[in-house]
Design an enzyme around this catalytic site. Structure first.
Site, PDB file in Angstrom:
ATOM      1  N   GLU A 129       0.840  -1.187   0.000  1.00 56.04           N
ATOM      2  CA  GLU A 129       0.000   0.000   0.000  1.00 56.04           C
ATOM      3  C   GLU A 129       0.878   1.242   0.000  1.00 56.04           C
ATOM      4  O   GLU A 129       1.973   1.249   0.543  1.00 56.04           O
ATOM      5  CB  GLU A 129      -0.892   0.040   1.249  1.00 56.04           C
ATOM      6  CG  GLU A 129      -2.029  -0.953   1.206  1.00 56.04           C
ATOM      7  CD  GLU A 129      -3.027  -0.737   2.348  1.00 56.04           C
ATOM      8  OE1 GLU A 129      -3.065   0.371   2.919  1.00 56.04           O
ATOM      9  OE2 GLU A 129      -3.744  -1.688   2.671  1.00 56.04           O
TER      10      GLU A 129
ATOM     11  N   HIS B 278      -4.565   6.906   0.117  1.00 56.04           N
ATOM     12  CA  HIS B 278      -3.842   5.635   0.198  1.00 56.04           C
ATOM     13  C   HIS B 278      -4.355   4.691  -0.868  1.00 56.04           C
ATOM     14  O   HIS B 278      -5.390   4.939  -1.485  1.00 56.04           O
ATOM     15  CB  HIS B 278      -3.870   5.029   1.596  1.00 56.04           C
ATOM     16  CG  HIS B 278      -5.174   4.432   2.023  1.00 56.04           C
ATOM     17  ND1 HIS B 278      -6.225   5.179   2.483  1.00 56.04           N
ATOM     18  CD2 HIS B 278      -5.576   3.136   2.078  1.00 56.04           C
ATOM     19  CE1 HIS B 278      -7.223   4.359   2.813  1.00 56.04           C
ATOM     20  NE2 HIS B 278      -6.871   3.119   2.567  1.00 56.04           N
TER      21      HIS B 278
ATOM     22  N   HIS C  40      -5.291   0.763  -2.373  1.00 52.07           N
ATOM     23  CA  HIS C  40      -5.777  -0.581  -2.076  1.00 52.07           C
ATOM     24  C   HIS C  40      -5.306  -1.494  -3.200  1.00 52.07           C
ATOM     25  O   HIS C  40      -5.904  -1.490  -4.281  1.00 52.07           O
ATOM     26  CB  HIS C  40      -7.306  -0.598  -2.006  1.00 52.07           C
ATOM     27  CG  HIS C  40      -7.870  -0.096  -0.717  1.00 52.07           C
ATOM     28  ND1 HIS C  40      -9.227   0.001  -0.493  1.00 52.07           N
ATOM     29  CD2 HIS C  40      -7.263   0.311   0.415  1.00 52.07           C
ATOM     30  CE1 HIS C  40      -9.421   0.466   0.741  1.00 52.07           C
ATOM     31  NE2 HIS C  40      -8.244   0.670   1.311  1.00 52.07           N
TER      32      HIS C  40
ATOM     33  N   ASP D  92      -9.895   2.461   8.002  1.00 43.32           N
ATOM     34  CA  ASP D  92      -9.713   3.651   7.158  1.00 43.32           C
ATOM     35  C   ASP D  92     -10.571   4.797   7.682  1.00 43.32           C
ATOM     36  O   ASP D  92     -10.117   5.934   7.783  1.00 43.32           O
ATOM     37  CB  ASP D  92     -10.140   3.366   5.709  1.00 43.32           C
ATOM     38  CG  ASP D  92      -9.149   2.480   4.966  1.00 43.32           C
ATOM     39  OD1 ASP D  92      -8.007   2.332   5.433  1.00 43.32           O
ATOM     40  OD2 ASP D  92      -9.543   1.950   3.912  1.00 43.32           O
TER      41      ASP D  92
HETATM   42 ZN    ZN Z   1      -7.772   1.367   3.096  1.00 42.40          ZN
END
Ligand code: ZN
Length: 128
Positions: free
Chosen positions: A27, A72, A74, A85
């Site tokens: 990530e 961010h 995935h 999150d």
């Molecule tokens: Zn996430």
């Protein structure tokens, strides 16, 4: 303090997608900053971790008034925020972008601090 945001600069979005693709299968996570109400900058921590919450802990810094939220990736490609999150969203701003595999120009979504999807325009602006 709520900030009105007009959108995200196309170049900033492209940068996010490129960095996310190059981080894959890990990530990627960073913070979003605005200039004149447009998201133009992404702050990337030096340390990378597969745990987004751990990465966000690195941003425990004096609150920057230009910070508007987070971004961010995935690697799974799912764009929905997880419960973790949303907990992170609540403490980091009003605009949260999640990008997913295959990291194309449409492979992203933006959420508010409680995880509801929110519209974010992509703007063509000149970044100095
Ligand atoms: Zn996430």
């Amino acid at each position: 303090m709520k900030k009105k945001i007009k959108g995200i600069a196309r170049d900033a979005l492209k940068f996010i997608l490129e960095v996310s693709a190059s981080s894959h299968p890990k990530e990627f996570a960073g913070m979003l900053y605005e200039t004149d109400q447009v998201i133009t900058d992404v702050d990337v921590p030096i340390t990378q971790s597969s745990n987004v919450s751990a990465v966000m802990d690195l941003f425990v810094v004096p609150v920057n008034t230009h910070r508007v939220g987070s971004v961010h990736s995935h690697p799974s490609g799912a764009l929905q925020p997880s419960d973790a999150d949303i907990r992170m969203f609540m403490s980091t701003g009003d605009y949260h972008i999640i990008v997913g595999r295959p990291y194309e120009i449409t492979s992203w979504a933006c959420y508010d601090r409680v995880g509801n999807i929110r519209k974010l325009d992509v703007l063509d602006v000149d970044l100095e």
